[in-house]
Every structure is written in structure tokens, then in C-alpha cells.
Write an enzyme that holds these catalytic residues in place. Sequence first.
Site, short mmCIF file in Angstrom:
data_model
loop_
_atom_site.label_atom_id
_atom_site.label_comp_id
_atom_site.label_asym_id
_atom_site.label_seq_id
_atom_site.Cartn_x
_atom_site.Cartn_y
_atom_site.Cartn_z
N LYS A 106 -19.70 42.94 13.38
CA LYS A 106 -18.89 41.78 13.78
C LYS A 106 -19.37 41.18 15.09
CE LYS A 106 -16.41 45.71 14.91
NZ LYS A 106 -15.91 46.87 14.20
N GLY A 135 -12.53 46.29 7.72
CA GLY A 135 -13.15 47.49 7.14
C GLY A 135 -13.26 47.40 5.64
N ASP A 202 -12.93 43.01 20.42
CA ASP A 202 -13.28 43.28 19.03
C ASP A 202 -12.45 42.37 18.11
OD1 ASP A 202 -14.43 45.20 16.85
OD2 ASP A 202 -12.27 45.23 16.50
N LYS A 206 -13.67 39.37 15.37
CA LYS A 206 -13.22 39.27 13.97
C LYS A 206 -12.56 37.92 13.71
CE LYS A 206 -12.86 44.25 13.50
NZ LYS A 206 -12.03 45.41 13.81
N GLY A 313 -13.20 53.33 9.47
CA GLY A 313 -13.53 54.65 8.92
C GLY A 313 -14.75 54.52 8.01
#
Length: 368
Positions: A106, A135, A202, A206, A313
Site C-alpha cells: 500500500k 488484507g 497506513d 489505504k 495476517g
Amino acid sequence: MTAPLRVVVLGAGTVGREVVRALLERGDALRPADGAALELAGVTVRDLAKAVAGGIPEALLSDAPAHLVADPDVDVVVELMGGDEPARTLIAAALGAGKPVVTANKHVLAHHGAELEAIARRTGAALRFEAAVGGGIPVLTSLAADLASNEIERVRGIVNGTTNYILSAMASEGRAYADVLADAQRAGYAEADPSADVEGLDAVNKLVILARLAFGAWLDPAEIPNRNGGDPPGITGVTQADLAAAGESGLAIKLIAEAARGEAGAGDTIQAGVSSVALSQWSELAWIGGVTNCIEFDAVPLGRVGFTGPGAGGPATASAVLGDLLAIARGGGSTWAGLPEAGSGRVATLARKDSFDAPSGARYPVLP
Ligand SMILES: NC(=O)c1ccc[n+]([C@@H]2O[C@H](COP(=O)([O-])OP(=O)(O)OC[C@H]3O[C@@H](n4cnc5c(N)ncnc54)[C@H](OP(=O)(O)O)[C@@H]3O)[C@@H](O)[C@H]2O)c1
């Protein structure tokens, strides 16, 4: 019969190792009925011994990513190194050589998306990045393709699992920010240097990617505020007392990323911002706990549609990367395929007005 596509994976950390494992162990199943097979041709890391100890066959490993990207026998590049350089140069080189690229990066997309889109359009190589937002949640392709007949008026959501985990644990367990952050670092939910997450940067990255697909422009991440007014950035100013007071008023404090079309007559301006806000308990976003992500689109004529699921994850993120690889094996285009070429948009600070009756003395904008 179509020849197999020879794939290299740059990076074998949390996400890369899951992608490599899937290609090695489930390679036969990971073949679209109407497309090419995927063949793992190489994996690059910095620390070769660590990767061998982690179970990656030595014969596949290299510490020379530029060499593999340039190899004429390599058909597809999967970039899972993260960070700015050398990821940006490697993606640009692959696209420049006409090779499709799948990335979860990203940061690179938010900061160099316009440049990379221009290269991909010039050479006709696909650039796919479903894993870069949410994710494993299939949110970007849904936005760009399945909602393509709609006008998107607003995008908002919880797009950072680390901060949502911290706020949820502080609210439900009555613990202090520093205490929960230290736990999150031990559990692997937060980086050793958590600033990009906790300061909202972050989430800003996005939001830039979501806005590109929703509103057709690459925004400059440096122009998107990561705080409300003079507040501390991201979640860094949220205290346990704030969460307790919000809870008593039937509210939940969340880090929300939001972008909306500017007011009529404001040209190509897009209102965008990331900040801690208080949400009504009637908002679906108020109930999103832990590392889960939730992204909502206000689409016309569809109405509001939301996507919820595992936002981070290894296995979850690898699901999105592998989905993009399968799309490429079927001859699919870029994540923005079918949408007009991006322009550059101007950012207007998102005005966080209290949208309904706020409890007196509320420290946060209260959103329905
Ligand atoms: N983790 C998640 O849940 C998640 C979710 C969504 C998106 N993403 C994105 O996915 C990407 C990968 O994240 P990750 O968590 O898998 O990262 P990670 O665990 O830190 O792994 C990074 C990998 O890239 C290699 N690498 C890093 N810098 C390199 C360099 N300069 N030259 C060569 N190799 C280099 C590392 O090799 P060594 O180990 O040998 O140093 C390692 O194998 C990032 O863009 C991240 O933002 C991650």
C-alpha cells in the site's frame, strides 16, 4: 494447451511465505479451469539461511530480485517486500518489461500509484493489488468491477487492524494505551516501530488507493490529514478515560478513514481524512472489534454496501494475492481495469462536523 506462467515472489515474510507455501503445496489446485497453470520459478529474500530454515527450497531462493525481474524466463512478478525502495523500482521494471505484477504494497501504491499506472497502461501489463487494502477482504475488485455501474459518493471504514485492536482492547478491558500497545507488539499485531499504524499513516495510504478506484484520481497522501483539527495524530491521543466516557454515552471511538466527493461546484476536489471519531452504537462500524476491517461504500443507485473480514495476517492476505494471480492466469487486467485512466485530484480536509446530538463536552466528532 496454455504454457504455465512462471512466477517469482519477491519477499518471503509474513505474507510471502504463505503465497510460496500455497504455490508449492496446492499448485495443481491453483489453476483456473480456463487459464494457465502457475509455476513458482523463484523466491527472493535478504537472509537466505533464514528462508531455508523456514522451509523454502534452497534451489528456488535468491537474494538478487532485480536479476529475477529481468529474467526473460519469468512471466509474473509478485512483490511482497514492502516499503518504498527497492520495491518501487522493481515493480516499475517489471511493468516496463510488460510483465504483470501483483503487490500488497500500500505504501508504494499510495506514493507512486500514478507513475506505476502510467507505465502499466503504456506497456499493457496488469498491476493487481487486492491485498493492499483490507488484507483478505475482496474489496478493491468489488469496488472497481462489481460496483462499476454505480456512482460512489463516499468511502469510509476501519482499514487498520492494529489500531482497531488497540482501541477495542482498551475499551473492553479498561487498559491504558501504552500497555495494550506493548501487548500488541508482543503478539505480532503491531510493528516494533508502530508509528505508521498508530499515527494513521497506513490508513491514509489505504484511503489513497480506495479513492483512486472510487473517484478516479490519485491523491497525494501528504495532503490527507491524519488527525482531526489540532488533535494528536491517529489514535495517539485516545485515552482509556475517553473510551470509558464514550461507552457510557453509547458511543465507540474508532480510527476512521473517509473520502467523499467534494461539494457541488468544488471541481475535482475530494474530501478526505483519517481520524479518531466517536460512532453511534447504531453504526455497523462501532461493532467492529479486534484486527477485523470493515469498509463501506455509499453507492448510487445501490445504496450502502459494506465489506467486513480479516484485514491482515499471512494466510488472509495471501488469499487476496493468490486471487490476483489466478486472475492474471485467466488473462485478467489491472485492478482498475474498465475504469477511466486516473487524473490527479485535489484534497480538501474532511470537515468532521458533529452529525447528530453529541453529549456535552465530547472530545471527538460524533458520527452516525
Ligand atoms: N503482514 C500483513 O498482515 C500484511 C497485510 C496486508 C498487506 N501487507 C503488505 O505485504 C507486504 C509484505 O508484508 P510482510 O508483513 O509479509 O513483510 P515482512 O514479514 O517484513 O517480509 C518482508 C520480506 O521481504 C524481504 N525484503 C524486505 N526488504 C527487502 C530488500 N530490500 N531486499 C530484498 N528482500 C527484502 C524480507 O527478507 P528478509 O526476511 O530476508 O529480510 C522478507 O522476506 C508489505 O507491503 C505489507 O504492507 C502485509
